[in-house]
Design a protein around this motif. Structure first.
Motif, short mmCIF file in Angstrom:
data_model
loop_
_atom_site.label_atom_id
_atom_site.label_comp_id
_atom_site.label_asym_id
_atom_site.label_seq_id
_atom_site.Cartn_x
_atom_site.Cartn_y
_atom_site.Cartn_z
N ASN A 192 -116.70 163.88 -4.99
CA ASN A 192 -116.63 163.56 -6.21
C ASN A 192 -115.39 163.96 -6.70
O ASN A 192 -114.76 165.06 -6.56
CB ASN A 192 -117.82 164.74 -6.79
N GLU A 193 -114.93 163.20 -7.73
CA GLU A 193 -113.69 163.46 -8.45
C GLU A 193 -112.38 163.57 -7.66
O GLU A 193 -111.66 164.30 -7.89
CB GLU A 193 -113.73 164.59 -9.49
N TRP A 194 -112.53 162.83 -6.64
CA TRP A 194 -111.41 162.79 -5.64
C TRP A 194 -110.06 162.50 -6.20
O TRP A 194 -109.09 163.31 -5.92
CB TRP A 194 -111.62 161.68 -4.40
N SER B 70 -122.29 156.03 -5.29
CA SER B 70 -121.91 156.20 -6.78
C SER B 70 -122.97 156.66 -7.56
O SER B 70 -123.05 157.54 -8.56
CB SER B 70 -121.24 155.10 -7.43
N GLU C 183 -108.91 163.19 -8.87
CA GLU C 183 -108.45 164.63 -9.75
C GLU C 183 -108.12 165.59 -8.88
O GLU C 183 -107.07 166.12 -8.85
CB GLU C 183 -109.65 165.22 -10.46
#
Length: 739
Positions: free
Chosen positions: A496-498, A603, A500
């Motif tokens: 998740n949020e790779w 997703s 970032e």
């Protein structure tokens, strides 16, 4: 062959003259006719005799034709017998509607026209003849199926079992829902051949070979499924493999002792050895070594064949591995006067593979090249990129092989005639093992050669960091699945949020992602392949099996996600995962479609977040509690605090901590009493504990059943404390330092 019984027509009318008239009009059709004067008599005849067609008057004394038809339709045996209604008046629309609703095939009004009546009866009798022929064919088929030695089931297009023979009944114990889950997922693929496990009527686990094919059953599409009990065959094969494995294990230790003893005698540790004795002992030593290689190879092949190979995948530098293996052959190359070179392209990516097994493949291939290359020859080991794969080649200038030899070289115990050409005679298992290991890595190994022109042993490994490589692999897997009527399944694991995480940690994010891939997939069965796609922050697991294997893999991955704590420069990293699965052909047909669907499902999957562990700290000294709290919070471990025994019991029952850090000397209830109270309650009896105390107490170790509670004396070394904490919480830290 028995002549079929003639089909009878039942004539039903309360007026005898009408019956005689009907019989006269139909006598040219050459069908036996049965006459009755009432509905009651008609029902009796239908119970006693086979009737193909009913001609029945609507208006009769007693029960009329409509009521009689209702009773006829209420019986299973006559549910589908056609009825032609006859009446002397036009009748109301309601009567006509009811007649047709009851399965009437026609409605005729007197006076009857003989030609029309004969044509209608002839048509319906012809249809009945076809139907009867089908019934007789089905009965013949059923007799054959009943005598079949295999279990046979027939399943309609609503997934309902419409038939199974006695053999199938003896194999099956599950409910129909369980059978659907076990069988139909695979059986819906045409001409499927696969193996599955079932529990039989005697509650014994049976391994059956299932085959399915499309048929027509009673005019509708259906599946014919056969189940052959192969439990005994599997047991014999397993016993054979187990025997080889056990025998090899039992031989290895004594052979090792013999080899070492012979070596010591040769080295003169037990006295001087003559030249003649040295020669004889040398032969014995070489044969001991050869037997050792044979035992090792037998153990490897038995593990592979029994499906017990587990890979520990890491990112392997192919160039470094090639150099290491080639260095191990330097002495052999020098003795044999053979030039050995290695060349690895600078663009070759890291291979996500089991390093030890990949090294074993190279050792076997290079060792094979030495067997067939004469003195003065050349062996080259090269690696490069080809499409989405890493291509490795071991070539030699040896004697080469004929096309027949090339086909057989990867068979077990096929060693060629290396000794005749100056090479060492091998076990004949090295190349077979190498090929199986490469295939378990998702690649393939083959040979290219001509007599007198040397040989090339070539293997390809997927680039497990390449999206192109993944799509190529999927296309190949899908083609094989379609040809073999099997499945290809995928599991996607997304960070998740790779983006970032990449922005936050920079180049260190790449190190973290690789280590995460290694940790999450460690020990996963060798038959699945794992892609680590750093660009998208995804792990993709590909299997030839059905998705029903994935829950076990998912459980292992989630266990490792909970177990390991990643630190970046000593600070805990926080990240979540999303998981989803897809399957070909159930979910999508082509590789791009399957890959796209996996992305979509991942997703939309539930975000899994690593839940912090909770520790209950029990101590009446507040500064001690605060000190521990700061350390635990730095490790991202949640802390709840109690300053006496009563408070500790209340918080333990309410919050169910993962671990209790407990002082023994407390106001009110002592630490000993707290332990006893926790033991008595089901909800808290399992919670692990560490005793932290500053007093010199003789009962420092308190036995809970078979498990002793660890005791730490104040002042406590934090490294010692956290070693115990991580052990009891089943946690480990992995440091990922910035490059």
């Amino acid at each position: 062959m028995n002549k079929p019984k003639p089909m009878q027509i039942l004539l039903v009318d309360h007026d005898p003259s009408n019956l005689l008239s009907l019989e006269a009009m139909l006598e040219d059709l050459d069908h036996p006719m049965v006459r009755v004067n009432s509905g009651e008599e008609a029902l009796r005849i239908l119970q006693e005799q086979d009737i193909a067609l009913i001609l029945m008057d609507v208006h009769m004394s007693g029960i009329d034709g409509i009521e009689t038809a209702q009773l006829i339709r209420s019986r299973e045996a006559t549910l589908h017998t056609p009825i032609i209604f006859i009446t002397g008046e036009s009748g109301s629309e309601e009567i006509i509607r009811r007649a047709y609703a009851l399965g009437g095939v026609d409605y005729l009004i007197k006076p009857l026209v003989p030609e029309i009546l004969r044509d209608k009866v002839h048509t319906f009798m012809a249809k009945q003849y076809v139907a009867l022929s089908l019934i007789q064919s089905e009965r013949s088929l059923l007799r054959i199926l009943e005598q079949h030695t295999d279990g046979v089931l027939i399943v309609n297009d609503q997934d309902t079992i419409v038939y199974f023979n006695d053999q199938a009944g003896s194999l099956l114990k599950q409910s129909e829902d369980q059978l659907k889950k076990a069988l139909f997922g695979r059986a819906h693929q045409r001409d499927t051949i696969c193996e599955l496990e079932l529990v039989n009527a005697s509650e014994e686990l049976k391994i059956v070979e299932m085959r399915s094919m499309e048929i027509e059953w009673k005019g509708d599409p259906a599946l014919l499924i056969t189940l052959r009990d192969i439990t005994q065959e599997k047991k014999i094969n397993s016993m054979k493999t187990e025997f080889v494995s056990v025998a090899s294990h039992e031989l290895r230790t004594p052979l090792s002792n013999i080899t070492e003893a012979v070596s010591q005698v040769i080295d003169g540790l037990y006295g001087e050895v003559s030249q003649e004795q040295q020669a004889i002992l040398g032969i014995a030593h070489r044969n001991c070594k050869r037997l050792g290689r044979l035992i090792r190879d037998l153990l490897d092949i038995s593990r592979i064949e029994s499906g017990k190979v587990v890979f520990n995948r890491i990112f392997v530098d192919v160039g470094t591995l090639f150099l290491k293996v080639c260095d191990s052959f330097k002495e052999t190359a020098s003795e044999r006067k053979i030039e050995l070179i290695h060349e690895v392209g600078g663009d070759v990516p890291l291979a996500f593979a089991d390093a030890d097994r990949l090294e074993q493949v190279l050792v076997n291939l290079i060792g094979n090249a030495f067997k067939f290359t004469p003195s003065g020859g050349r062996i080259a080991v090269k690696a490069g990129i080809e499409g989405g794969c890493i291509r490795c080649v071991v070539s030699d200038t040896g004697i080469g092989m004929s096309p027949e030899q090339t086909e057989k070289i990867f068979e077990k115990f096929e060693s060629g005639n290396s000794a005749a050409h100056g090479g060492d005679s091998g076990t004949g298992l090295g190349l077979a093992i190498a090929q199986q290991l490469v295939r378990l890595h998702g690649g393939d190994l083959w040979a290219e050669s001509e007599l007198g022109q040397g040989s090339q042993l070539i293997f390809r490994l997927p680039d497990y960091q390449s999206e192109v490589g993944l799509l190529e692999c999927l296309a190949e897997r899908i083609a094989k699945a379609d040809a073999g009527h099997t499945r290809t399944s995928l599991m996607g694991i997304s960070l998740n949020e790779w983006p970032e995480l990449q922005a936050r940690y920079g180049a260190a994010a790449s190190l973290f992602f690789r280590k995460l891939g290694e940790v999450l997939t460690e020990g996963i069965h060798a038959e699945v392949n794992v892609w680590c796609l750093e660009d998208s922050g995804e792990l993709v697991i590909v299997s030839d099996a059905c998705v029903n294997r994935f829950p076990l893999i998912q459980q292992e991955i989630l266990y490792r996600y909970e177990k390991y704590r990643f630190l970046m420069n000593q600070k805990p990293m926080e990240f979540g995962l999303r998981l989803a699965t897809v399957c070909h052909p159930c979910d999508a047909a082509g590789a791009p479609q399957l890959r796209g669907l996996l992305r979509e499902r991942v997703s939309n999957a539930i975000l899994l977040v690593n839940t912090p562990k909770t520790v209950l700290i029990v101590d009446d000294e507040k500064h001690i509690v605060q000190l521990f709290e700061r350390y635990f919070q730095h490790k991202s471990i949640r802390v709840i605090k109690a300053y006496n025994g009563e408070q500790a019991l209340e918080l333990a029952a309410r919050d169910m901590p993962d671990l209790i850090l407990l002082d023994m000397v407390l106001p009110g209830i002592s630490g000993y009493e707290v332990i006893e109270c926790l033991k008595e309650k089901i909800g808290t009896s399992h919670i692990p504990k560490i005793i932290v105390t500053g007093t010199d107490v003789t009962r420092m170790k308190i036995d809970e059943g078979q498990i002793s509670i660890p005791v730490l004396r104040k002042p406590i070394e934090m490294d010692t404390l956290f070693a115990q904490v991580y052990k009891l919480l089943d946690m480990e830290e992995i440091e990922v330092s910035s490059p």
